[in-house]
Design an enzyme around this catalytic site. Structure first.
Site, PDB file in Angstrom:
ATOM      1  N   GLU A 191     -26.942 -83.110   1.371  1.00 12.45           N
ATOM      2  CA  GLU A 191     -26.351 -84.122   0.504  1.00 12.45           C
ATOM      3  C   GLU A 191     -27.386 -84.589  -0.526  1.00 12.45           C
ATOM      4  O   GLU A 191     -28.536 -84.888  -0.182  1.00 12.45           O
ATOM      5  CB  GLU A 191     -25.895 -85.286   1.379  1.00 12.45           C
ATOM      6  N   LYS A 203     -17.547 -86.852  -2.167  1.00 13.25           N
ATOM      7  CA  LYS A 203     -17.567 -87.452  -0.831  1.00 13.25           C
ATOM      8  C   LYS A 203     -16.436 -88.468  -0.746  1.00 13.25           C
ATOM      9  O   LYS A 203     -16.298 -89.338  -1.599  1.00 13.25           O
ATOM     10  CB  LYS A 203     -18.916 -88.121  -0.585  1.00 13.25           C
ATOM     11  N   CYS A 248     -21.252 -85.525   4.859  1.00 12.71           N
ATOM     12  CA  CYS A 248     -21.846 -86.463   5.813  1.00 12.71           C
ATOM     13  C   CYS A 248     -20.832 -87.358   6.511  1.00 12.71           C
ATOM     14  O   CYS A 248     -20.164 -86.944   7.447  1.00 12.71           O
ATOM     15  CB  CYS A 248     -22.922 -87.292   5.108  1.00 12.71           C
TER      16      CYS A 248
END
Length: 646
Positions: free
Chosen positions: A47, A116, A168
């Site tokens: 990330e 994300k 994540c």
């Protein structure tokens, strides 16, 4: 995707310097080249790996964002002569918003970006300070720089497989985006992450990734930020993890002062077969995902040397039914034997029966069946004397097996009987006009059926049931006598393959407190597998060895697992067997026994069509009421022809 249905994936965690984009890109390039040189089709980075995850308010600096955009273009140019797909993390602007994105690059092009979805804003995390949730990004939204577009409901077609991406925290929420991606066709999920280290968190992470790959029936590739990230408040160790359908294929070492990369081959064909078999998998698919096709077809399409272990970057277990964590050997044996015993205990309880009859030969199968029956009686609190264990010496019984059978029965405290079958079988030969010197199928099967008749009649006499001892491998090969040892009233070993039978008896030997029982069990394990239906040798050793006749059980169990559990073709099973048994069996031997396996598997289905009841304990069984339904007269020609052409 290569001819085995594999895609080679790499998870890399480079050294970074927060906000030093030039340094970070140079490290990313170096790892890309390394991954490409090792034949990887896809390489995944953490990330925000282009900038570093820990830039904090520096993400608001316009020059950092502009530098990121130019660096991505540079990376695209770099990829033009690299036969690999690249996925990196970067902050990107669109419609006056900043998104935490995964950027897909291959063949000199930036293919697209995925934002994300879930931004952590609790405890040590406050990503909403800088970024906008991906759910607020319109599908196909153009970047302010016109670099590419961002799309949250997107899958990528790379090297012949469907790829989904989450970042994540997306994994840690109650309903991860990867679930919906998988149901809509994603076979590999890539996760760009920046997970910090906390006491106990790593084990939870491993379990989470393994479970998500199992739930989604996918490969899950995870790469997390590591060396060089700011340690102002947090520690990042650079976890790289690759999982497949519930199994961790590989993970990097933590807390080492260097970049990391792990590479594994993931089996897309196996995943597709598994999804087809489990019909509920795609029931919730909504078809709302766009598919971005890439020109990249994969760099590993050439044929592989079937004899090279190094040609495959994944563990190919030669014993798939027993392969597992050796530290959990006792736990696993206890669980499987408890499932067996519980099934039998439930049956006895349901029919209000306290009597069982079991034939004991001194071999592995009947030993395990007796041990399971004893455990079931102990569960129920029933006296073991209700178990009538009968040894029935015949023409091929040796002193060794007879002694082991007798000793085991005595040590376990069951009711013992010895009923020789020789005279009864000779009388039967006379009745049907068979020459006792002719050691053919009639000679052998008459003994097996005589033993079964004794067991059934004793069950009637005692008011009990006959416990079957035959195992899964014998059922697969048809290595049992129809209406002989093929028949019982409850088969406790019906779904236990031969290699697992041995494993479980070893487990009993390992855990018993009685050294005499341990000694007998270990000798039974060392005894050659035999039905003992032909006369023994002059020195009373076993003359008739099953594996000399039908082949090594470890090979047949490998074939059975590949065919039944994974639905692999004979050619793939053969190729994998050559790797798994390299140095043990050569290719010609494997090919020979593979042909025998398929020929017998098809021709012996009629024996499985009328199997008695018996519990399923593992991933496969051959019960017509369970995993396997097949016409007894199905043609095997397609499978055998494929083997002929290997």
């Amino acid at each position: 995707m290569n001819e085995l249905g594999y895609i080679r994936v790499a998870a890399a965690s480079p050294e970074v310097r927060p906000a030093d984009v030039d340094f970070n890109i140079s490290e990313i390039k170096r790892l890309i080249s390394d991954a490409a040189d090792k034949g990887s089709d896809i390489v995944l980075f953490p990330e925000l790996s282009v900038t570093g995850y820990t830039c904090a308010d520096l993400f608001f600096q316009q020059n950092l964002i502009e530098k990121t955009e130019s660096a991505l273009k540079e990376l695209a140019v770099f990829s033009s002569d690299k036969k690999i797909a690249i996925v990196v993390g970067a902050p990107l602007r669109a419609a006056n918003r900043l998104y935490n994105c995964a950027v897909v690059i291959t063949g000199g092009k930036i293919i697209g970006a995925v934002p994300k979805i879930h931004l952590p804003n609790y405890n040590e995390f406050y990503e909403k300070r800088w970024f906008t949730e991906g759910s607020r990004c319109e599908s196909g939204c153009r970047l302010d720089s016109d670099l590419t577009f961002i799309s949250r409901n997107t899958l990528f077609e790379i090297a012949g497989a469907r790829i989904g991406i989450e970042i994540c925290e997306d994994l840690w929420v109650p309903a991860p985006p990867s679930c919906e991606m998988a149901m809509n066709g994603a076979e590999i999920i890539l996760n760009l992450s920046a997970t910090n280290e906390l006491a106990g968190k790593h084990n939870y992470l491993i379990d989470l990734i393994a479970q998500q790959s199992a739930r989604c029936r996918c490969s899950y590739v995870y790469s997390s930020a590591g060396l060089g990230e700011s340690s102002t408040d947090l520690v990042f160790s650079g976890n790289c993890i690759i999982a497949e359908n519930g199994t961790i294929l590989g993970e990097s070492e933590r807390f080492i002062m260097k970049d990391k990369m792990i590479i594994r081959d993931v089996d897309i064909e196996m995943l597709r077969n598994d999804r087809v078999k489990h019909s509920t998998f795609s029931d919730s698919a909504n078809g709302s995902y766009d598919i971005i096709m890439t020109d990249f077809a994969g760099c590993r399409t050439a044929s592989m040397n079937q004899h090279e272990q190094n040609g495959i970057l994944r563990h190919i277990s030669s014993h798939p039914f027993t392969d597992g964590d050796p530290h959990r050997f006792r736990e696993r044996c206890s669980e499987i034997s408890s499932i067996q015993a519980w099934g039998l205990a439930q049956r006895l309880r349901a029919i209000n029966c306290k009597k069982t009859v079991i034939g004991i030969s001194g071999g592995l199968d009947s030993t395990l069946a007796l041990l399971v029956t004893v455990k079931a009686y102990d569960m129920l609190g029933i006296d073991r004397s209700g178990i009538t264990a009968i040894t029935m010496p015949g023409f091929g019984t040796t002193k060794r097996t007879r002694s082991n059978a007798t000793c085991l029965m005595e040590l376990l405290g069951v009711t013992m009987l010895e009923i020789p079958i020789g005279e009864a079988v000779i009388q039967h030969f006379n009745a049907i006009g068979h020459d006792p010197e002719l050691h053919d199928a009639t000679y052998e099967n008459a003994q097996a059926r005589e033993r079964t008749q004794i067991l059934m009649d004793m069950a009637n006499k005692t008011g009990g049931i006959v416990i079957g001892t035959g195992d899964l491998s014998e059922l697969a090969l048809g290595w049992c006598t129809y209406n002989g040892d093929q028949m019982s009233m409850y088969g406790v070993n019906a779904s236990v393959p031969k290699t697992l039978v041995k494993y479980l008896v070893e487990g009993y030997a390992d855990t018993t407190d009685n050294p005499k029982i341990r000694k007998v069990l270990l000798d039974i394990i060392d005894t050659p597998i035999s039905p003992e239906l032909l006369p023994a040798a002059k020195d009373d050793s076993i003359e008739q060895k099953t594996e000399d006749l039908v082949g090594p059980y470890e090979l047949h169990d490998f074939f059975l697992h590949g065919m039944l559990r994974n639905s692999f073709s004979p050619s793939k099973i053969f190729r994998l067997a050559c790797v798994a048994f390299s140095g043990v069996y050569d290719a010609d031997v494997i090919r020979h026994w593979l042909k025998i396996f398929y020929r017998r598997f098809f021709s012996q289905q009629f024996k499985r069509s009328c199997m008695p009841d018996g519990m399923k304990v593992g991933s496969v069984c051959l019960s017509p009421r369970g995993d396997w339904r097949m016409p007894s007269d199905a043609s095997s020609s397609m499978w055998l022809n494929e083997i002929e052409n290997l």
